[in-house]
Design a protein around this motif. Structure first.
Motif, PDB file in Angstrom:
ATOM      1  N   ASN A 114       0.816  -1.217   0.000  1.00 59.30           N
ATOM      2  CA  ASN A 114       0.000   0.000   0.000  1.00 59.30           C
ATOM      3  C   ASN A 114       0.853   1.273   0.000  1.00 59.30           C
ATOM      4  OD1 ASN A 114       1.049  -0.194   2.554  1.00 59.30           O
ATOM      5  ND2 ASN A 114      -0.929  -0.275   3.611  1.00 59.30           N
ATOM      6  N   ASP A 115       2.157   1.123  -0.240  1.00 62.09           N
ATOM      7  CA  ASP A 115       3.128   2.229  -0.283  1.00 62.09           C
ATOM      8  C   ASP A 115       3.435   2.818   1.087  1.00 62.09           C
ATOM      9  OD1 ASP A 115       3.798   2.134  -2.958  1.00 62.09           O
ATOM     10  OD2 ASP A 115       2.222   3.514  -3.564  1.00 62.09           O
ATOM     11  N   ASN A 116       2.945   2.203   2.154  1.00 58.61           N
ATOM     12  CA  ASN A 116       3.419   2.578   3.480  1.00 58.61           C
ATOM     13  C   ASN A 116       4.869   2.123   3.632  1.00 58.61           C
ATOM     14  OD1 ASN A 116       0.799   3.336   3.783  1.00 58.61           O
ATOM     15  ND2 ASN A 116       0.325   1.940   5.477  1.00 58.61           N
ATOM     16  N   VAL A 117       5.643   2.879   4.391  1.00 57.47           N
ATOM     17  CA  VAL A 117       7.065   2.564   4.555  1.00 57.47           C
ATOM     18  C   VAL A 117       7.421   2.589   6.036  1.00 57.47           C
ATOM     19  CG1 VAL A 117       9.435   3.231   4.027  1.00 57.47           C
ATOM     20  CG2 VAL A 117       7.643   3.547   2.303  1.00 57.47           C
ATOM     21  N   LEU A 118       8.084   1.535   6.494  1.00 59.43           N
ATOM     22  CA  LEU A 118       8.618   1.473   7.856  1.00 59.43           C
ATOM     23  C   LEU A 118      10.135   1.472   7.774  1.00 59.43           C
ATOM     24  CD1 LEU A 118       8.311   1.108  10.928  1.00 59.43           C
ATOM     25  CD2 LEU A 118       8.287  -1.371  10.526  1.00 59.43           C
ATOM     26  N   ALA A 119      10.774   2.395   8.482  1.00 55.99           N
ATOM     27  CA  ALA A 119      12.229   2.508   8.458  1.00 55.99           C
ATOM     28  C   ALA A 119      12.795   2.364   9.866  1.00 55.99           C
ATOM     29  CB  ALA A 119      12.653   3.848   7.868  1.00 55.99           C
ATOM     30  N   LEU A 120      13.905   1.649   9.954  1.00 57.26           N
ATOM     31  CA  LEU A 120      14.672   1.530  11.193  1.00 57.26           C
ATOM     32  C   LEU A 120      16.025   2.181  10.957  1.00 57.26           C
ATOM     33  CD1 LEU A 120      15.347   0.419  14.034  1.00 57.26           C
ATOM     34  CD2 LEU A 120      16.062  -1.710  12.906  1.00 57.26           C
ATOM     35  N   THR A 165       5.689   6.019   7.465  1.00 55.42           N
ATOM     36  CA  THR A 165       4.954   6.973   6.636  1.00 55.42           C
ATOM     37  C   THR A 165       3.826   6.275   5.897  1.00 55.42           C
ATOM     38  OG1 THR A 165       6.504   6.654   4.789  1.00 55.42           O
ATOM     39  CG2 THR A 165       6.945   8.466   6.313  1.00 55.42           C
ATOM     40  N   MET A 166       2.730   7.016   5.673  1.00 61.09           N
ATOM     41  CA  MET A 166       1.569   6.529   4.933  1.00 61.09           C
ATOM     42  C   MET A 166       1.127   7.620   3.966  1.00 61.09           C
ATOM     43  SD  MET A 166      -0.665   4.751   8.006  1.00 61.09           S
ATOM     44  CE  MET A 166      -0.269   6.038   9.197  1.00 61.09           C
ATOM     45  N   PRO A 167       0.923   7.300   2.688  1.00 63.06           N
ATOM     46  CA  PRO A 167       0.428   8.323   1.752  1.00 63.06           C
ATOM     47  C   PRO A 167      -0.934   8.869   2.160  1.00 63.06           C
ATOM     48  CG  PRO A 167       1.277   6.419   0.561  1.00 63.06           C
ATOM     49  CD  PRO A 167       1.224   6.031   2.003  1.00 63.06           C
ATOM     50  N   THR A 168      -1.815   7.982   2.641  1.00 64.36           N
ATOM     51  CA  THR A 168      -3.146   8.410   3.088  1.00 64.36           C
ATOM     52  C   THR A 168      -3.588   7.591   4.296  1.00 64.36           C
ATOM     53  OG1 THR A 168      -4.262   6.864   1.587  1.00 64.36           O
ATOM     54  CG2 THR A 168      -3.875   9.111   0.779  1.00 64.36           C
ATOM     55  N   LEU A 169      -4.389   8.207   5.133  1.00 62.51           N
ATOM     56  CA  LEU A 169      -5.034   7.525   6.258  1.00 62.51           C
ATOM     57  C   LEU A 169      -6.367   8.230   6.481  1.00 62.51           C
ATOM     58  CD1 LEU A 169      -4.972   5.464   8.590  1.00 62.51           C
ATOM     59  CD2 LEU A 169      -3.886   7.237   9.995  1.00 62.51           C
ATOM     60  N   TRP A 170      -7.470   7.518   6.155  1.00 63.53           N
ATOM     61  CA  TRP A 170      -8.775   8.145   6.130  1.00 63.53           C
ATOM     62  C   TRP A 170      -8.727   9.352   5.181  1.00 63.53           C
ATOM     63  CZ3 TRP A 170      -7.545   7.348  11.713  1.00 63.53           C
ATOM     64  CH2 TRP A 170      -7.964   6.078  12.126  1.00 63.53           C
TER      65      TRP A 170
END
Length: 319
Positions: A114-120, A165-170
């Motif tokens: 969904n193009d969400n990204v988690l970075a450490l 990060t999320m491109p959209t949320l609601w």
């Protein structure tokens, strides 16, 4: 009596600074790499940020040292698809003490469907603290705990952070959330007989953009910071007009109300300014704090080398 009140007030402020040693920024949303190494590479472009802050104008003079001031410069970029790198340098001055904290950051970024990204991310650097001991005037000469010359101490420094990060949320766009900790190793930049232990600090940040109309959006941001002994929060909301002009207010608990303005010259260049209206007990001695930030983001373009024209080769099969 006024001198006594001023001394007690300064003592209280210094005690608070010992609890939270990291510099604070009103425009933290433009300076996330200083808080979280997981932010490195998150913008999918090369971004350079410079920030200068002068705090509590009215404090300090040529005899006692200048008002607290901080300068920051950092750069970060994505590399090799799943990684990000960054460099962050912070210089902080408090009276006759100067701190220099350069760090290098490396992040691993996992992108989901969904193009969400988690970075450490992990940041590694050092802390240098120096004190102009020759400018100090002790009440009693020969005190071994008060340097009489300029002294300097070093200590390694390690930070860690998660950034999502999320491109959209609601109905929100460009949503971000970060959790980080600085000074994991709690080093001691000791000089002479003076210890300078670095306490671990924890940061939680989040923000987004909400479109009110095609030309107007509201951008809320929150930063919570703590070293367990003391906790404070910055909460702001800004209006963005035509994706160019930004303006709003921020509130820092028990410290200040902040006026925020900014302008995006292009999609790659923007500037921000903030003015802190002090609300704490030092309001009688401080005329406020100023901060200016400049960001430039770009992606280098590489022109591919033109194909070489074919060279005829003589390859006879027969005589």
């Amino acid at each position: 009596m006024k001198k006594l009140i001023l001394i007690l007030t300064i003592f209280g402020c210094v005690a608070g600074l010992k609890a939270q040693q990291d510099a604070q920024y009103s425009q933290f949303f433009l300076n996330k790499l200083s808080y979280n190494p997981g932010f490195a590479g998150s913008e999918d472009k090369i971004c350079v940020t410079g920030l200068a802050r002068t705090q509590w104008l009215g404090f300090g003079n040529s005899k006692d040292g200048a008002s607290p001031s901080t300068q920051v410069i950092n750069i970060h970029a994505p590399i090799a698809g799943k990684f990000g790198v960054g460099a962050n340098i912070v210089r902080d001055q408090l009276g006759w003490e100067n701190s220099l904290n350069p760090t290098l950051a490396l992040s691993y970024r996992q992108r989901f469907k969904n193009d969400n990204v988690l970075a450490l991310g992990v940041g590694v650097g050092f802390m240098q603290k120096s004190l102009a001991g020759g400018k100090l005037k002790p009440l009693q000469d020969g005190d071994a705990f008060i340097p009489s010359t300029d002294v300097t101490g070093f200590a390694p420094d390690i930070n860690i952070g998660l950034y999502y990060t999320m491109p959209t949320l609601w109905r929100f766009n460009n949503v971000y959330a970060g959790l980080s900790a600085t000074h994991l190793n709690q080093g001691n930049a000791k000089y002479d007989q003076i210890d300078n232990p670095m306490k671990m600090h924890y940061y939680l940040m989040t923000g987004a953009s909400y479109e009110l109309s095609p030309s107007l959006a509201i951008e809320p941001n929150i930063l919570i910071k703590t070293d367990v002994a003391k906790t404070s929060a910055d909460i702001n909301a800004m209006l963005m007009y035509n994706n160019k002009i930004r303006g709003g207010l921020s509130y820092r608990t028990a410290d200040a109300v902040v006026i925020l303005i900014g302008y995006k010259f292009t999609e790659t260049l923007q500037v921000g300014y903030s003015y802190d209206l002090t609300t704490s007990n030092i309001i009688s001695y401080s005329t406020g704090s100023h901060e200016i930030a400049l960001r430039y983001c770009f992606m280098p373009k590489f022109n591919p080398k033109p194909d070489k024209p074919p060279v005829p080769r003589l390859t006879p099969r027969f005589l």
